[in-house]
Enzyme design. Sequence first.
Site, PDB file in Angstrom:
ATOM      1  CG  ASP A   1       3.145  -2.697 -38.622  1.00  0.00           C
ATOM      2  OD1 ASP A   1       4.316  -3.098 -38.737  1.00  0.00           O
ATOM      3  OD2 ASP A   1       2.373  -3.079 -37.726  1.00  0.00           O
TER       4      ASP A   1
ATOM      5  CB  CYS B   1      -3.329   4.108 -32.931  1.00  0.00           C
ATOM      6  SG  CYS B   1      -3.296   2.730 -34.073  1.00  0.00           S
TER       7      CYS B   1
ATOM      8  CG  HIS C   1      -2.108  -0.954   0.937  1.00  0.00           C
ATOM      9  ND1 HIS C   1      -2.746  -1.636   1.936  1.00  0.00           N
ATOM     10  CD2 HIS C   1      -2.692  -1.323  -0.204  1.00  0.00           C
ATOM     11  CE1 HIS C   1      -3.690  -2.382   1.399  1.00  0.00           C
ATOM     12  NE2 HIS C   1      -3.686  -2.214   0.106  1.00  0.00           N
TER      13      HIS C   1
ATOM     14  CD  GLU D   1      -1.330  -2.520 -38.600  1.00  0.00           C
ATOM     15  OE1 GLU D   1      -0.446  -1.986 -37.912  1.00  0.00           O
ATOM     16  OE2 GLU D   1      -2.016  -3.474 -38.202  1.00  0.00           O
TER      17      GLU D   1
END
Length: 561
Positions: free
Chosen positions: A456, A503, A190, A432
Amino acid sequence: MTMISIQGKGVSTGVAMGPLYYYQRAKSTIRRYEVEDVHAEWGRFKAAQSKAIDQLGELAEKAREEAGDEAAMLFETHQMMAEDMDYEEAIENLIKEEKLNAEAAVTDTAAQFADMFAQMDDAYMQARAADVKDVSSRIIAALTGVVQGGIDSPVPVILAADDLAPSETVQLDKTKILGFITEGGSGSSHTAILARTMGIPAIIGVGNQLKPEYEGRDVIVDGSTGSVVLDADEATRNVMMAKREEQLRQRRLLEELKGQENITRDGQKIKVFCNIGNPEDVPTVLSNDGGGIGLFRSEFLYLNCSDYPSEDYQFEAYKQVLSDMGDKEVVIRTLDIGADKQIDYFQLPKEENPAMGNRALRICLNRPEIFKTQLRALYRASAYGHLGIMFPMVTSVWEVKEARKMCEQVKKELDAEGKPYSPDVQIGIMIETPAAAVMSDRLAKLVDFFSCGTNDLTQYTLACDRQNNDLGRFFNPHHPAVLRLLKMVCDNAHKNGVWVGICGELGADLELTETFLSIGIDELSVSPRAVLPLRQKIRETTVSAVKEKVLADLLADENAL
Ligand code: PEP
Ligand code: MG
């Protein structure tokens, strides 16, 4: 003084420097004696227990204000531990049967429970040993009236300790702490959780490398690498300070830009989402103000397992991400293995050119049982949030049709089984491969969104292996061939009412933000730490002032490299 480097395990990121200070703990010697009135002694214990529970309630409130609900929960768990029936019964036996005084009874029970936790196989349960000791010392402190120690230093320090209990961590004056170093501890303790939520760098497990006689020496800690350096030489200091500067810049950005829109000066909006690989990445997405998840690389779930992950296992992971993200969009990419991401249990035959081989959607279409398990898990999880499913490595229209057919089959099965799923799941594909970019006018008719995987796309367009660092100037993601494809994809998407994102790593490249805004990209999905710098760049841009030049540059002779 000579430089000393110590390696521990970083559990909360950030670089901090300051004088080393050892935590002062008020140690009280526990007296043991036989009691005559066992009922009165039991009453003493009950009073101390309830005082401890009250204190824990106050600490929970303090933690909630300082670090949010998750931190508060730690103390609520401690409250439960303090009144746990087995724990209480063990103490009661020692007091009433053995006539032991309450302090000694609590001490013995704490040791017994801590040993029990420490011997468990599960790392999370092992970490609970520290909690039971912490709860018990609180009760003992209430019995003996001893107050826990703190930091007796006029300046902020890097705090060192054998281990720090959560209650010790939360009670400390945060303005005095620049970082934590502990000899023991675990990443799931914790204290580590609290340090992370409070944004204080923390390093655990340095063992006896750190010695009390180092107290007062200058120390630099790097919570991302776990490195602790005492009296750093100039070169080391400069490197670490540069890292710290970057971190402070991020913090300032965070303060200024958190909650602000991703909008250009002339009012064009763009979504800034995040790329993740695990459900555990979600808190970083939220703390960096990511607007959603544009790419969850689901293959990491498979990479972390030693055999095919079951439908239920995947369902739980997807459900966690979707529920943690609330009403924000989450795009989960179906399995993308092969090429650089190999998994033994798939037993894929060795290939000469794996990047152009049996990978991603190709494997899924060839092995429908694997694909179906994942799609079932995804659809079931869709009931818990706002899901988009995305297929990687598409080259042809028929692949998307076949994948969509599988989705329809899965939905039918779930209908028949009475299992709920969202009717609004969006279906998208990664662009891609050059083939997908060129065919994007047709592909757009089959999907709700495109997300361009520029890592890619660059590799395949330029015929340059993304894994090969020696290709140098040949591997150029800014190449007009890549950028022109992106524009083409964008135009085809918009003609068909489909939204389009990026992305790949290029999405976070601030040199291209103006280009992406000018060609009309709708979403950029980047690593969480890239969100705010990108937001800053977007907010500084006036698209109408740059668009014409940016579009002309894509076609300009001098840029035709
Ligand atoms: C890409 O290719 O740009 C992409 C985002 O996917 P990955 O890097 O996982 O191949
Ligand atoms: Mg890719």
